[in-house]
Design a protein around this motif. Structure first.
Motif, PDB file in Angstrom:
ATOM      1  N   LEU A 646       1.216   5.043 -12.471  1.00 41.64           N
ATOM      2  CA  LEU A 646      -0.001   4.288 -12.163  1.00 41.64           C
ATOM      3  C   LEU A 646      -0.259   3.241 -13.245  1.00 41.64           C
ATOM      4  O   LEU A 646      -0.699   2.124 -12.966  1.00 41.64           O
ATOM      5  CB  LEU A 646      -1.177   5.265 -12.063  1.00 41.64           C
ATOM      6  N   ASP A 650       3.395  -1.798 -11.109  1.00 39.13           N
ATOM      7  CA  ASP A 650       2.513  -2.462 -10.144  1.00 39.13           C
ATOM      8  C   ASP A 650       2.793  -1.859  -8.775  1.00 39.13           C
ATOM      9  O   ASP A 650       3.842  -2.097  -8.171  1.00 39.13           O
ATOM     10  CB  ASP A 650       2.789  -3.963 -10.148  1.00 39.13           C
ATOM     11  N   LEU A 651       1.859  -1.061  -8.283  1.00 36.64           N
ATOM     12  CA  LEU A 651       2.029  -0.361  -7.006  1.00 36.64           C
ATOM     13  C   LEU A 651       1.427  -1.127  -5.833  1.00 36.64           C
ATOM     14  O   LEU A 651       1.429  -0.635  -4.709  1.00 36.64           O
ATOM     15  CB  LEU A 651       1.381   1.027  -7.094  1.00 36.64           C
ATOM     16  N   THR A 652       0.931  -2.340  -6.103  1.00 39.95           N
ATOM     17  CA  THR A 652       0.282  -3.117  -5.034  1.00 39.95           C
ATOM     18  C   THR A 652       1.272  -3.919  -4.211  1.00 39.95           C
ATOM     19  O   THR A 652       0.917  -4.467  -3.164  1.00 39.95           O
ATOM     20  CB  THR A 652      -0.745  -4.093  -5.631  1.00 39.95           C
ATOM     21  N   VAL A 661       7.340   3.265  -4.380  1.00 36.63           N
ATOM     22  CA  VAL A 661       5.981   3.277  -4.923  1.00 36.63           C
ATOM     23  C   VAL A 661       5.010   4.142  -4.140  1.00 36.63           C
ATOM     24  O   VAL A 661       3.994   4.590  -4.683  1.00 36.63           O
ATOM     25  CB  VAL A 661       5.417   1.842  -5.033  1.00 36.63           C
ATOM     26  N   ARG A 665       1.122   5.998  -5.107  1.00 40.31           N
ATOM     27  CA  ARG A 665      -0.172   5.463  -4.679  1.00 40.31           C
ATOM     28  C   ARG A 665      -1.114   6.554  -4.172  1.00 40.31           C
ATOM     29  O   ARG A 665      -2.283   6.301  -3.902  1.00 40.31           O
ATOM     30  CB  ARG A 665       0.030   4.403  -3.587  1.00 40.31           C
ATOM     31  N   GLY A 723      -4.486   3.210 -15.804  1.00 41.80           N
ATOM     32  CA  GLY A 723      -3.667   2.912 -14.632  1.00 41.80           C
ATOM     33  C   GLY A 723      -4.497   2.424 -13.461  1.00 41.80           C
ATOM     34  O   GLY A 723      -4.124   1.462 -12.778  1.00 41.80           O
ATOM     35  N   HIS A 726      -5.465  -1.107 -14.172  1.00 38.70           N
ATOM     36  CA  HIS A 726      -4.355  -2.041 -13.996  1.00 38.70           C
ATOM     37  C   HIS A 726      -4.072  -2.291 -12.514  1.00 38.70           C
ATOM     38  O   HIS A 726      -3.783  -3.428 -12.113  1.00 38.70           O
ATOM     39  CB  HIS A 726      -3.101  -1.486 -14.670  1.00 38.70           C
ATOM     40  N   GLN A 727      -4.135  -1.243 -11.711  1.00 38.02           N
ATOM     41  CA  GLN A 727      -3.897  -1.422 -10.274  1.00 38.02           C
ATOM     42  C   GLN A 727      -4.981  -2.302  -9.651  1.00 38.02           C
ATOM     43  O   GLN A 727      -4.688  -3.165  -8.813  1.00 38.02           O
ATOM     44  CB  GLN A 727      -3.847  -0.061  -9.572  1.00 38.02           C
ATOM     45  N   ALA A 731      -4.806  -5.851  -7.691  1.00 34.86           N
ATOM     46  CA  ALA A 731      -5.121  -5.791  -6.263  1.00 34.86           C
ATOM     47  C   ALA A 731      -6.278  -6.674  -5.832  1.00 34.86           C
ATOM     48  O   ALA A 731      -6.414  -6.970  -4.645  1.00 34.86           O
ATOM     49  CB  ALA A 731      -5.428  -4.339  -5.869  1.00 34.86           C
ATOM     50  N   TYR A 746      -6.624   0.741  -0.316  1.00 33.74           N
ATOM     51  CA  TYR A 746      -6.161   1.116  -1.661  1.00 33.74           C
ATOM     52  C   TYR A 746      -7.199   0.757  -2.712  1.00 33.74           C
ATOM     53  O   TYR A 746      -7.491   1.545  -3.618  1.00 33.74           O
ATOM     54  CB  TYR A 746      -4.827   0.423  -1.948  1.00 33.74           C
ATOM     55  N   LEU A 750      -9.022   3.292  -5.266  1.00 32.38           N
ATOM     56  CA  LEU A 750      -8.941   3.071  -6.716  1.00 32.38           C
ATOM     57  C   LEU A 750     -10.332   3.045  -7.341  1.00 32.38           C
ATOM     58  O   LEU A 750     -10.589   3.681  -8.374  1.00 32.38           O
ATOM     59  CB  LEU A 750      -8.219   1.755  -7.006  1.00 32.38           C
TER      60      LEU A 750
END
Length: 814
Positions: A646, A650-652, A661, A665, A723, A726-727, A731, A746, A750
């Protein structure tokens, strides 16, 4: 306490320890100081959560940290001196019935001075106990004090046999059995004339010196090689109390109802460290933010001071009081998390120290052994050599002579700093850290080039780095070639049926006896391979070449054929699939029911109430297993380790990554109420949930709770929140709206998770600790300090980076 008391005691110490005694040393110049930190702070902390624990941090005359802690429920007083030897001075206090006696700090003020080679700190303690009995004086390394308490030796009767460090005892025993000429030669290497003199260094000398209206309890410990001296003096006013020595213990009887006052002087001649200043540690932009934030929240200033206490030109320490040494993993994780708030020089400090301590084959050092711990490990090596020499004496005299010569070399430098290399995760963290350093836009290409061309131990940093990258590439090669679970990077065997815990959950049961850890294989190895490609590109971009640098075969292949590196990245990007666990509502209900049935009645009733209130069992559940067993099957322990991805990835979908990924998520494990998920209201996310695992896993975690469902880890809280931040930053746009409609769900998850976890952790009042726990009082969960938790932990100070990251998010998603 007056200066007069301090000077008299210090002068006595100078005279009795054999320190050169010039007139200026007999009357040292003293300076009064206030603590840098005091815990708990009634303004900021719930004092009941500390369960009688009190601690203060002072700086000595050279700016090194002296932490004094009072573990009042066990009657233990420890002085941790965070210098180049990681020293400690401890003793126990009991009442006339042998129960722990309550001690308290008499004043905030302490005094510091230099007396010849000795650095001295003086302070006062008080006790309302009519008879105070002091014993179990232990002076040496904090590592031994940690073991002493872990083994519960500090709770033994004072009449129990004297405590000796086993390795040192064995050394003296082996040396006593040597032929006389060899024994004399080896004793000389330790600056001892006789075995009796050497044996006398296995425990401190304890005596009472009468000095006018003061009785001074004097405890002195010389190191095994007589190079260093640690001492504590405890002065008692004879008009208020009577003092006498009974064996190794000291009895102090009050003459009236007034409290007993102990004037304590601790002193050392070990090498000091060189502290870093705040401006050397933190980026200017962050310091401006911190100055403003600390006016709103004094905890910010507390964390800034904590970082300062841990930072020196020689090293960054992992934590106080328990880990006042270099730890490779702790430094690198903290550097990754603190990059946005530290100066680039701090990143270079960490990378340089890791490269400097590499093993000859390129492995990263997990931890250094200093001072008394180095002597302890040196003694163990000496004993092994002597025992091997004895075994060969009759049949291989030449080999025996070689072993005896090696044993003498060990004795001659028994205090040398030693490294251990038994962890795995840190090998894969270094490339990620270096790649992020090389991508730092605050640095010019010339600065990066100069840093990599700089030298550590006679080699360029680039050459050392390349050696370490070969370790990473070689360990990743089997799975890159064939994607079977048993080809993943595995732990070493502990015995025929158990595996070592060689990643950050390094307690004996940290990975539930798994062989293949999820954090290493699903996160760190893929990230390290990706980082190797970034490092190769960055080195070319700043004008550095590798001609003349010795290359290992796997890394050389990656360098000459980027396709082979990309193929390895793709292969490892799917490794997460081996760790996925899916459970139906019926399976969840059955496993949780069995787990709750194993708990004490009050805890079972409490958690049943939580389930009834939340109805979480109605839903199916998926999560990433903590580890795989030796056959490659998931051990279904839910855990916080996905937070590392996370934070790092970068999980976006905004940035391309070879990693799969989607499993990362999934935020449900972080926010579902325990015992279904990890989340506990008013406490935070537990580091693990073993409800879905076998009963033997429950029992193992109950015996060793350090990484169990009983604790929240500050490191993991900060990884999760950083994390999530950052996400969100990736996003949403400047107004807090999803950059893409497909990210709307998402972003909602988050934001909700961030607020929920921040609220629970803040409510615990224990955010700054290494880890914390809870107890169930009736129908109420009470957060409590975990007994062996560090008070100041490097990777817990990353909460500063969390606050900085949150301040940069649009208001609507904070």
């Amino acid at each position: 306490m007056t200066n007069f008391t301090f000077v008299r005691a210090s002068a006595l110490l100078v005279a009795l320890c054999g320190v050169p005694s010039a007139r200026a040393q007999r009357v040292p110049t003293t300076r009064d100081i206030l603590p840098v930190l005091s815990l708990p702070d009634p303004r900021l902390d719930d004092t009941t959560a500390y369960e009688g624990y009190r601690t203060r941090f002072y700086r000595d005359s050279k700016g090194n940290t002296l932490q004094i802690y009072l573990r009042r429920n066990e009657g233990r007083v420890v002085n941790l001196w965070a210098d180049a030897a990681n020293e400690s001075i401890g003793f126990s206090a009991r009442d006339s019935a042998g129960a722990p006696a309550t001690l308290a700090f008499a004043s905030d003020i302490a005094f510091i001075a230099d007396s010849g080679r000795m650095r001295v700190v003086s302070y006062r303690l008080t006790s309302q106990t009519p008879r105070l009995v002091l014993g179990w004086f232990l002076l040496g390394t904090m590592r031994v004090e940690r073991d002493f308490q872990y083994w519960r030796k500090h709770l033994d009767p004072y009449s129990a046999p004297a405590f000796h460090v086993a390795e040192l005892d064995s050394l003296v025993h082996r040396m006593a059995a040597l032929p006389e000429s060899e024994r004399r030669a080896e004793l000389a290497l330790l600056r001892a004339r006789t075995i009796g003199e050497l044996r006398g260094r296995l425990e401190p000398s304890v005596s009472i010196v009468h000095a006018g209206s003061r009785d001074i309890v004097r405890v002195v410990q010389r190191s095994l090689d007589a190079r260093n001296t640690l001492a504590i003096e405890i002065a008692v006013d004879t008009t208020r109390a009577r003092t006498r020595q009974v064996g190794r213990a000291i009895e102090i009887d009050a003459r009236a109802a007034a409290p007993i006052v102990l004037a304590v002087n601790v002193s050392t001649d070990a090498t000091p460290l060189t502290p870093l200043t705040r401006s050397e540690i933190f980026d200017r932009a962050f310091l401006a933010f911190a100055d403003s934030a600390s006016r709103r929240d004094p905890r910010v200033e507390r964390q800034l001071r904590a970082v300062e206490l841990l930072s020196s030109r020689e090293k960054l320490m992992a934590g106080l009081p328990n880990f006042a040494t270099y730890f490779g993993r702790d430094q690198m994780m903290s550097a990754l998390m603190m990059q946005s708030v530290w100066t680039p020089a701090m990143m270079e400090h960490v990378i340089g120290s890791v490269l400097r301590k590499l093993a000859p084959n390129g492995e990263v050092s997990h931890e250094e052994a200093l001072g008394g711990q180095a002597i302890r490990e040196g003694a163990a090596e000496y004993v092994r050599l002597i025992d091997s020499a004895r075994a060969l004496a009759r049949n291989a005299p030449r080999d025996t002579a070689v072993l005896m010569a090696r044993a003498r070399i060990v004795l001659g430098n028994i205090e040398r700093v030693r490294e251990n290399y038994h962890m795995i995760d840190d090998e894969f963290q270094l490339p990620v850290l270096v790649a992020r350093y090389l991508a730092d836009r605050r640095l010019t290409a010339e600065a990066k080039r100069d840093f990599l061309n700089g030298r550590e131990n006679g080699q360029s940093r680039l050459a050392l780095l390349v050696k370490e990258l070969e370790v990473v590439a070689a360990r990743a090669a089997p799975y890159a070639a064939r994607q079977d679970a048993t080809n993943l990077v595995g732990f070493a065997p502990r015995d025929a049926t158990h595996w070592e815990s060689e990643s950050w959950r390094d307690s004996g049961v940290g990975y539930a006896n798994g062989r293949f850890a999820m954090d290493i294989n699903a996160i760190w190895v893929p990230m390290a391979l990706d980082a190797i490609g970034e490092i190769i590109d960055a080195i070319h971009a700043i004008g550095l070449g590798m001609s003349g640098t010795t290359l290992g075969p796997t890394f050389a292949q990656y360098l000459s054929d980027r396709g082979s590196l990309q193929a390895a990245e793709r292969a490892w990007g799917g490794a997460v699939r081996h760790f996925i666990v899916r459970l139906s509502p019926a399976e969840i209900e059955a496993r949780i029911g069995a787990k709750l049935a194993s708990l004490p009645e009050n805890e079972r009733r409490y958690w049943q109430g939580v389930i009834a209130a939340n109805g979480a069992q109605r839903d199916s559940l998926s999560f990433l297993a903590l580890s795989l067993d030796a056959a490659g099957n998931p051990i279904p322990v839910m855990n916080t380790d996905p937070a590392t991805a996370l934070f790092l990835v970068d999980l976006t979908g905004k940035t391309l990554t070879p990693m799969s990924v989607e499993p990362f998520r999934n935020l449900e494990p972080f926010v579902k109420q325990y015992p279904v998920g990890l989340f506990v209201d008013g406490l935070g996310p537990l580091v693990a949930n073993d409800a879905y695992a076998a009963p033997e896993v429950w029992s193992a975690f109950e015996r060793d709770r350090y990484h169990s469902p009983r604790v929240v880890w500050g490191r993991e809280v900060n990884l999760i929140t950083l994390g999530l931040a950052h996400q969100l930053a990736a996003a949403v746009d400047a107004r807090g709206r999803p950059r893409d409609p497909s990210l709307a769900g998402y972003v909602t998850s988050l934001t909700s998770a961030l607020r929920r976890i921040q609220g629970a952790v803040d409510a615990s009042g224990l955010r700054h600790f290494e880890l914390w726990s809870y107890r169930i009082d009736g129908n109420r969960l009470q957060p409590v300090r975990y007994g062996t938790s560090s008070d100041v932990q490097l990777w817990n100070t990353t909460s500063l980076a969390v606050q900085f990251a949150l301040s940069r998010l649009p208001k609507g998603v904070r």
